[in-house]
Design an enzyme around this catalytic site. Structure first.
Site, mmCIF file in Angstrom:
data_model
loop_
_atom_site.group_PDB
_atom_site.id
_atom_site.type_symbol
_atom_site.label_atom_id
_atom_site.label_comp_id
_atom_site.label_asym_id
_atom_site.label_seq_id
_atom_site.Cartn_x
_atom_site.Cartn_y
_atom_site.Cartn_z
ATOM 1 N N LYS A 1 0.261 5.352 -6.046
ATOM 2 C CA LYS A 1 -0.800 5.699 -6.825
ATOM 3 C C LYS A 1 -1.762 6.132 -7.213
ATOM 4 C CE LYS A 1 -4.253 3.768 -6.913
ATOM 5 N NZ LYS A 1 -5.788 2.556 -6.315
ATOM 6 N N GLU B 1 -26.207 15.117 -5.299
ATOM 7 C CA GLU B 1 -28.237 15.307 -4.707
ATOM 8 C C GLU B 1 -28.457 13.675 -5.485
ATOM 9 O OE1 GLU B 1 -29.841 18.620 -6.204
ATOM 10 O OE2 GLU B 1 -28.388 19.211 -7.423
ATOM 11 N N TYR C 1 -8.882 -3.697 -12.094
ATOM 12 C CA TYR C 1 -8.963 -2.120 -11.571
ATOM 13 C C TYR C 1 -7.067 -1.043 -11.671
ATOM 14 C CZ TYR C 1 -7.058 -2.756 -6.559
ATOM 15 O OH TYR C 1 -5.757 -3.311 -5.267
ATOM 16 N N CYS D 1 -1.630 1.689 -3.223
ATOM 17 C CA CYS D 1 -2.209 2.838 -2.854
ATOM 18 C C CYS D 1 -1.806 4.066 -3.299
ATOM 19 C CB CYS D 1 -3.622 2.764 -1.489
ATOM 20 S SG CYS D 1 -3.520 1.524 -1.562
ATOM 21 N N HIS E 1 -27.475 20.846 -2.371
ATOM 22 C CA HIS E 1 -27.526 21.630 -4.230
ATOM 23 C C HIS E 1 -26.905 23.389 -3.917
ATOM 24 C CE1 HIS E 1 -29.311 22.179 -7.993
ATOM 25 N NE2 HIS E 1 -30.185 23.832 -7.645
ATOM 26 N N GLU F 1 -6.960 1.573 -13.541
ATOM 27 C CA GLU F 1 -6.115 2.741 -13.141
ATOM 28 C C GLU F 1 -4.255 3.371 -14.101
ATOM 29 O OE1 GLU F 1 -7.906 2.444 -9.087
ATOM 30 O OE2 GLU F 1 -5.919 1.484 -9.358
ATOM 31 N N CYS G 1 0.765 -1.411 -0.076
ATOM 32 C CA CYS G 1 -0.157 -0.344 -0.417
ATOM 33 C C CYS G 1 0.804 1.390 0.219
ATOM 34 C CB CYS G 1 -0.594 0.135 1.243
ATOM 35 S SG CYS G 1 -1.482 1.345 1.272
HETATM 36 C C1 LIG Z 1 -1.018 -1.215 -7.511
HETATM 37 C C2 LIG Z 1 -1.694 -1.637 -6.610
HETATM 38 C C3 LIG Z 1 -2.820 -0.252 -6.297
HETATM 39 C C4 LIG Z 1 -3.781 -0.400 -4.888
HETATM 40 N N1 LIG Z 1 -4.194 0.695 -4.908
HETATM 41 C C5 LIG Z 1 -5.411 0.074 -3.554
HETATM 42 C C6 LIG Z 1 -5.722 1.390 -3.546
HETATM 43 O O1 LIG Z 1 -6.238 2.602 -3.972
HETATM 44 N N2 LIG Z 1 -7.053 0.552 -2.082
HETATM 45 C C7 LIG Z 1 -6.648 -0.182 -1.578
HETATM 46 O O2 LIG Z 1 -7.684 -0.487 -0.342
HETATM 47 N N3 LIG Z 1 -6.001 -1.409 -1.617
HETATM 48 C C8 LIG Z 1 -5.447 -0.973 -3.271
HETATM 49 N N4 LIG Z 1 -4.377 -2.270 -2.654
HETATM 50 C C9 LIG Z 1 -3.944 -3.073 -2.305
HETATM 51 C C10 LIG Z 1 -3.356 -3.288 -1.169
HETATM 52 O O3 LIG Z 1 -2.408 -2.715 -1.113
HETATM 53 C C11 LIG Z 1 -3.118 -4.439 -0.654
HETATM 54 O O4 LIG Z 1 -4.689 -4.617 -0.035
HETATM 55 C C12 LIG Z 1 -2.225 -4.391 1.048
HETATM 56 O O5 LIG Z 1 -1.097 -3.863 0.618
HETATM 57 C C13 LIG Z 1 -2.308 -5.717 1.552
HETATM 58 O O6 LIG Z 1 -1.263 -5.342 2.518
HETATM 59 P P1 LIG Z 1 -1.102 -6.595 3.232
HETATM 60 O O7 LIG Z 1 -0.363 -6.362 5.145
HETATM 61 O O8 LIG Z 1 -2.106 -8.077 3.230
HETATM 62 O O9 LIG Z 1 0.565 -7.058 2.006
HETATM 63 P P2 LIG Z 1 1.185 -6.098 1.653
HETATM 64 O O10 LIG Z 1 0.693 -4.736 2.135
HETATM 65 O O11 LIG Z 1 1.870 -6.891 0.408
HETATM 66 O O12 LIG Z 1 2.688 -6.356 3.055
HETATM 67 C C14 LIG Z 1 3.282 -7.506 2.607
HETATM 68 C C15 LIG Z 1 5.362 -7.369 3.200
HETATM 69 O O13 LIG Z 1 5.369 -8.727 3.321
HETATM 70 C C16 LIG Z 1 6.912 -8.655 3.318
HETATM 71 N N5 LIG Z 1 7.004 -9.443 3.230
HETATM 72 C C17 LIG Z 1 6.353 -11.615 1.679
HETATM 73 N N6 LIG Z 1 7.275 -11.789 2.471
HETATM 74 C C18 LIG Z 1 7.835 -12.504 3.294
HETATM 75 C C19 LIG Z 1 8.531 -12.925 4.137
HETATM 76 N N7 LIG Z 1 8.769 -14.014 3.812
HETATM 77 N N8 LIG Z 1 9.654 -12.845 5.385
HETATM 78 C C20 LIG Z 1 9.567 -11.101 5.153
HETATM 79 N N9 LIG Z 1 8.643 -10.197 4.840
HETATM 80 C C21 LIG Z 1 7.998 -10.586 4.182
HETATM 81 C C22 LIG Z 1 6.370 -7.879 1.776
HETATM 82 O O14 LIG Z 1 7.149 -7.538 1.790
HETATM 83 C C23 LIG Z 1 5.305 -6.582 2.215
HETATM 84 O O15 LIG Z 1 5.970 -5.350 2.752
HETATM 85 C C24 LIG Z 1 -3.579 -1.821 -3.935
HETATM 86 C C25 LIG Z 1 -2.347 -2.951 -3.997
HETATM 87 C C26 LIG Z 1 -1.623 -2.445 -5.681
HETATM 88 C C27 LIG Z 1 -0.306 -3.370 -6.027
#
Ligand SMILES: Cc1cc2nc3c(=O)[nH]c(=O)nc-3n(C[C@H](O)[C@H](O)[C@H](O)COP(=O)(O)OP(=O)(O)OC[C@H]3O[C@@H](n4cnc5c(N)ncnc54)[C@H](O)[C@@H]3O)c2cc1C
Length: 452
Positions: A51, A440, A178, A48, A435, A182, A43
């Site tokens: 972007k 609205e 999406y 997010c 309005h 986007e 994110c």
């Molecule tokens: C281009 C793009 C645009 C998006 N836009 C939106 C939006 O507008 N609104 C919205 O709500 N969501 C959006 N999302 C989705 C959102 O980013 C994800 O749903 C959210 O980040 C999920 O959070 P998470 O904690 O599950 O995983 P992540 O945020 O992906 O975090 C996982 C972390 O784990 C780390 N990791 C992985 N494996 C290991 C390991 N073995 N050891 C240590 N670290 C590890 C990774 O490096 C990463 O930092 C977007 C995603 C993308 C790709």
């Protein structure tokens, strides 16, 4: 048995950071967290946040044109990617620092390394060190998926878009979800010539069909070369770029090819299967309603579970996990009526049932209107707004709301509160209009346009 930690979190993204911070700060737990890339996760670093900043950047050329129609003597000069990127990098560094600082303030011990599961209570860090914990939370998120085909080594994904050294002049975006849509709008707004291939019959699969058609039309109107029912056959590097041959016979040369054809959970090599934890076909961790895996001490939240892959959902799942495990308050992650926004131009805000889902249930009324909004209409733009409500014919409850308009993301957040509270169409109608606004129209929709 004495554990090194009460909780060890693998992954410093939206879900992992929230869970680690709450467990440490609010429940007094001893928490360790491993992050292999940058704190904040997808994110903050490559999703997010960057972007949305690019969405803002891409809106100024159009705003400048509108300003001229409103009497301002302005003109958009060129867009300087290097200036924007330097500011973007600085902002992401700042945000990453805040995430790290908040964890440290809460007492979380951070390991800047990859971690995998060694057993039900042990994680192994990249240097071989092992840490034990009463509970382990897998919050490793997902990554872009690129299929293999001749020339697939030449493509980039959303991860690389934020790292462009220079903006491409011509880009092919492959995908209809999406993220693909986007970036098509963002890059087109920044002056890049955008072609988009999608192998399906319409972009934004899974969303309300009328809204999908509306957005596809708006994207074509702004010059995006959208080709449906079309996929890449091969890519070859040629003197002036990447030559792409499509399945429908179309071909072209581009400076970059961006694949946004879906994401897969980050579970490879984590050691989950060895512990008997089930994975879905795409590699997602199988969990119950409390985000618990088949191994009682191991939980998983966020994109790695592939439930609803959005930041606020990952955060909620992380918080529910802490309530359940550390606060003695069993809480299921709530996936009902989750609102969302697609930051295309115009934006799309959506919550609840699409017309197609409602139609399958039957007993519904559809209220919809499409119109030229005042602001862009005055500027001479042809944009149209779509406002749509799906209403249960028996209970009169509003089951879905779909808005295609500038700032639809802001509007849907508020509509979602009413819908979540069980608002009926009559509640909407009783609410006095603000309005003149676009929103609205949501409280002045008179007769259904269709009933199913
Ligand atoms: C281009 C793009 C645009 C998006 N836009 C939106 C939006 O507008 N609104 C919205 O709500 N969501 C959006 N999302 C989705 C959102 O980013 C994800 O749903 C959210 O980040 C999920 O959070 P998470 O904690 O599950 O995983 P992540 O945020 O992906 O975090 C996982 C972390 O784990 C780390 N990791 C992985 N494996 C290991 C390991 N073995 N050891 C240590 N670290 C590890 C990774 O490096 C990463 O930092 C977007 C995603 C993308 C790709």
């Amino acid at each position: 048995m004495a554990f090194d930690y009460d909780l060890f979190v693998i992954g410093g993204g939206s879900g992992g950071v929230r869970a680690a911070r709450l467990a440490a700060a609010e429940a007094g737990a001893r928490v360790g967290l491993a992050e292999e890339y940058r704190m904040g996760g997808t994110c903050v670093i490559r999703g997010c946040v960057p972007k949305k900043l690019m969405v803002f950047a891409s809106g100024y050329a159009g705003a400048m044109q509108d300003a001229r129609a409103y009497g301002w003597d302005v003109a958009a000069g060129g867009f300087d990617w290097a200036v924007f990127r330097a500011r973007l990098d600085a902002e992401l560094d700042r945000l990453e620092g805040i995430y790290r600082g908040n964890l440290q303030k809460a007492g979380v011990e951070i390991f800047d390394t990859r971690a995998v599961l060694a057993d039900a209570h042990t994680v192994r860090l990249a240097d071989g060190t092992e840490k034990t914990a009463r509970h382990v939370l897998v919050a490793t998120g997902g990554r872009p998926f690129v299929p293999e085909f001749p020339g697939s080594e030449h493509v980039i994904t959303s991860n690389e878009v934020f790292r462009f050294e220079a903006l491409p002049k011509r880009i092919l975006i492959v995908g209809g979800g999406y993220i693909a849509c986007e970036f098509a709008c963002i890059l087109s707004g920044l002056g890049v010539k955008v072609t988009q291939y999608y192998r399906g019959a319409q972009i934004l699969r899974g969303f309300d069909e009328e809204a999908r058609g509306h957005i596809a039309g708006a994207m074509c109107d702004q010059g995006i070369g959208l080709r449906l029912g079309c996929n890449v056959q091969r890519i070859d590097r040629v003197a002036d770029g990447l030559w792409v041959k499509a399945t429908d016979g179309h071909d072209g040369v581009y400076d970059a090819v961006l694949y946004a054809t879906g994401r897969v959970p980050n579970t490879a090599g984590l050691g989950l299967e060895d512990l008997g934890i089930g994975l879905k076909e795409n590699g997602a961790v199988e969990v119950d309603g409390y985000s618990q895996t088949a191994v009682p001490s191991i939980y998983a939240v966020g994109d790695v579970t592939d439930r609803i892959n959005l930041t606020p959902v990952a955060i909620r799942e992380g918080a529910a996990f802490v309530e359940t495990v550390f606060k003695g308050n069993p809480t299921r992650a709530d996936h009902e009526l989750v609102p969302g926004a697609v930051f295309t131009r115009p934006e799309f805000g959506t919550v609840g049932l699409s017309e197609e889902e409602a139609r399958a249930r039957g007993g519904v009324e559809v209220y919809a209107t499409a119109f030229r909004p005042m602001q862009s209409g005055f500027a001479g733009r042809e944009d149209r707004v779509l406002m749509k409500l799906i209403v249960c014919a028996h209970s009169r409850r509003v089951l879905g709301c779909h808005i295609v308009a500038d700032h639809a993301g802001e509007m849907i957040q508020l509509a979602a509160i009413a819908i979540r509270m069980g608002a009926t169409k009559d509640d909407f109608d009783r609410t006095v209009a603000v309005h003149p606004t676009m929103a609205e129209e949501l409280v002045t929709l008179k007769a259904p346009v269709r009933t199913w």
